[in-house]
Motif scaffolding. Structure first.
Motif, PDB file in Angstrom:
ATOM      1  N   ASP A  47      13.083-126.468 -53.790  1.00  0.00           N
ATOM      2  CA  ASP A  47      13.713-126.986 -55.004  1.00  0.00           C
ATOM      3  C   ASP A  47      13.018-128.285 -55.404  1.00  0.00           C
ATOM      4  N   ALA A  48      13.438-128.814 -56.562  1.00  0.00           N
ATOM      5  CA  ALA A  48      12.753-129.983 -57.114  1.00  0.00           C
ATOM      6  C   ALA A  48      12.863-131.203 -56.209  1.00  0.00           C
ATOM      7  N   ASP A  49      14.024-131.417 -55.595  1.00  0.00           N
ATOM      8  CA  ASP A  49      14.195-132.577 -54.714  1.00  0.00           C
ATOM      9  C   ASP A  49      13.273-132.487 -53.507  1.00  0.00           C
ATOM     10  N   ALA A  50      13.194-131.295 -52.904  1.00  0.00           N
ATOM     11  CA  ALA A  50      12.318-131.103 -51.747  1.00  0.00           C
ATOM     12  C   ALA A  50      10.853-131.260 -52.143  1.00  0.00           C
ATOM     13  N   ALA A  51      10.500-130.796 -53.345  1.00  0.00           N
ATOM     14  CA  ALA A  51       9.123-130.939 -53.816  1.00  0.00           C
ATOM     15  C   ALA A  51       8.770-132.408 -54.035  1.00  0.00           C
ATOM     16  N   ALA A  52       9.706-133.169 -54.575  1.00  0.00           N
ATOM     17  CA  ALA A  52       9.468-134.599 -54.787  1.00  0.00           C
ATOM     18  C   ALA A  52       9.301-135.328 -53.455  1.00  0.00           C
ATOM     19  N   ALA A  53      10.128-134.967 -52.467  1.00  0.00           N
ATOM     20  CA  ALA A  53      10.007-135.583 -51.145  1.00  0.00           C
ATOM     21  C   ALA A  53       8.677-135.229 -50.501  1.00  0.00           C
ATOM     22  N   ALA A  54       8.239-133.977 -50.675  1.00  0.00           N
ATOM     23  CA  ALA A  54       6.958-133.548 -50.124  1.00  0.00           C
ATOM     24  C   ALA A  54       5.812-134.321 -50.771  1.00  0.00           C
ATOM     25  N   SER A  55       5.899-134.517 -52.085  1.00  0.00           N
ATOM     26  CA  SER A  55       4.864-135.263 -52.786  1.00  0.00           C
ATOM     27  C   SER A  55       4.747-136.685 -52.246  1.00  0.00           C
ATOM     28  N   THR A  56       5.887-137.316 -52.015  1.00  0.00           N
ATOM     29  CA  THR A  56       5.875-138.674 -51.462  1.00  0.00           C
ATOM     30  C   THR A  56       5.230-138.690 -50.079  1.00  0.00           C
ATOM     31  N   ARG A  57       5.588-137.727 -49.228  1.00  0.00           N
ATOM     32  CA  ARG A  57       5.004-137.666 -47.877  1.00  0.00           C
ATOM     33  C   ARG A  57       3.482-137.549 -47.950  1.00  0.00           C
ATOM     34  N   VAL A  58       3.011-136.624 -48.759  1.00  0.00           N
ATOM     35  CA  VAL A  58       1.571-136.373 -48.823  1.00  0.00           C
ATOM     36  C   VAL A  58       0.835-137.578 -49.393  1.00  0.00           C
ATOM     37  N   LEU A  59       1.299-138.101 -50.516  1.00  0.00           N
ATOM     38  CA  LEU A  59       0.582-139.200 -51.164  1.00  0.00           C
ATOM     39  C   LEU A  59       0.644-140.482 -50.343  1.00  0.00           C
TER      40      LEU A  59
END
Length: 295
Positions: A47-59
């Motif tokens: 979902d969008a929240d999990a995708a946003a959290a993943a983006s933060t982790r990667v970046l």
């Protein structure tokens, strides 16, 4: 270094377009490794929240590599090759997709079949499973010859090992390609045949379970059991601290799977089950065999 792609590969030899299903700690680490090797990487989350959290982790991980001087491009240039989505169709142009969802058979089968349906016939699908049979996962796939295991280790940015697991139907040339990809991201591959726990989990979990039994029996403290292995056998981290890092729940699932397939020697200790039931899962919850700062 230029990261322009030629014939589906970056200048380093990594696939030009890589997908990662699941953007947790492991998935984010896998994405980070391929980004630093010049790949375009897409992470798909539920979902969008999990995708946003993943983006933060990667970046954040990419920024840390840039700050350490271990990346040959700036964070902005690397980040421009990264995207997240909540739709597996975002993988449609990927030459390699690595599944990195939790270690549950039904969840992995569902994830893999959904991803395979959107991939090109010559694309490669890999599972980051640490213990589940590659042949068992491949049984419901349409193209098992294009499927194999690529078991990364936690934390991925600091680990130098990738375990390539060859299924019975895996194309042998694909195994050679996977070796090249692992070298391209600066890690060392080992190749193992499909067997419960492969090589690394089978050995690592066996040591970890015995360490828990020793703690349960009052043989020594957690710290001293770990020191026995770090100082006496030169392990980089002790088995109880490592279990905290991996997660007691994750290791319990692996142990249950190995016990079902290899016998009672992998039966999880009562202490391990009790700690998981109490929510003492290790670093991610702040307490396991050690107390952790979760901030």
């Amino acid at each position: 270094m230029s990261h322009e792609t030629v014939d589906g590969r970056t200048a380093t030899g990594a696939p030009s377009d890589v997908g990662v299903l699941g953007g947790g700690r492991m998935g984010a680490g896998i994405a980070h490794a391929f980004l630093l090797a010049g790949s375009r990487v897409t992470v798909v989350e539920r979902d969008a929240d999990a995708a946003a959290a993943a983006s933060t982790r990667v970046l954040d991980s990419v920024a840390a590599s840039v700050a350490r001087g271990t990346a040959d491009q700036g964070a902005e240039a690397i980040g421009a090759r990264f995207a997240t989505s909540t739709d597996v169709s975002a993988f449609s142009r990927c030459g390699l997709v690595v599944e990195a969802v939790p270690e549950h058979l039904e969840l992995k089968i569902d994830a893999l079949t959904r991803v395979e349906a959107v991939l090109a016939d010559d694309a490669v699908l890999a599972s980051n499973t640490s213990s589940i049979s590659i042949d068992e996962l491949a049984a419901l796939l349409e193209r098992p010859s294009r499927f194999l295991g690529m078991h990364f280790f936690n934390p991925v940015p600091a680990s130098t090992l990738v375990e390539i697991v060859r299924g019975g139907a895996t194309d042998r040339q694909l195994v050679d390609e996977a070796r090249e990809w692992v070298h391209a991201i600066g890690k060392t591959p080992i190749v193992v045949a499909d067997a419960p726990g492969f090589a690394s989990s089978r050995l690592g979990v066996a040591i970890g379970l015995e360490a828990i039994r020793m703690l349960e029996d009052g043989v020594a403290s957690a710290q001293d059991i770990d020191l026995a292995m770090t100082l006496g056998y030169k392990h980089p981290v002790g088995p109880l601290r490592l279990t905290d890092l991996v997660g007691l729940d994750v290791r319990l699932g692996i142990a249950d799977y190995l016990a079902a397939n290899l016998g009672d020697r992998f039966t999880p200790p009562t202490l391990m089950r009790r700690m998981v039931a109490e929510g003492k899962l290790g670093r991610k919850t702040g307490e396991g065999f050690y107390v952790w700062d979760t901030e």
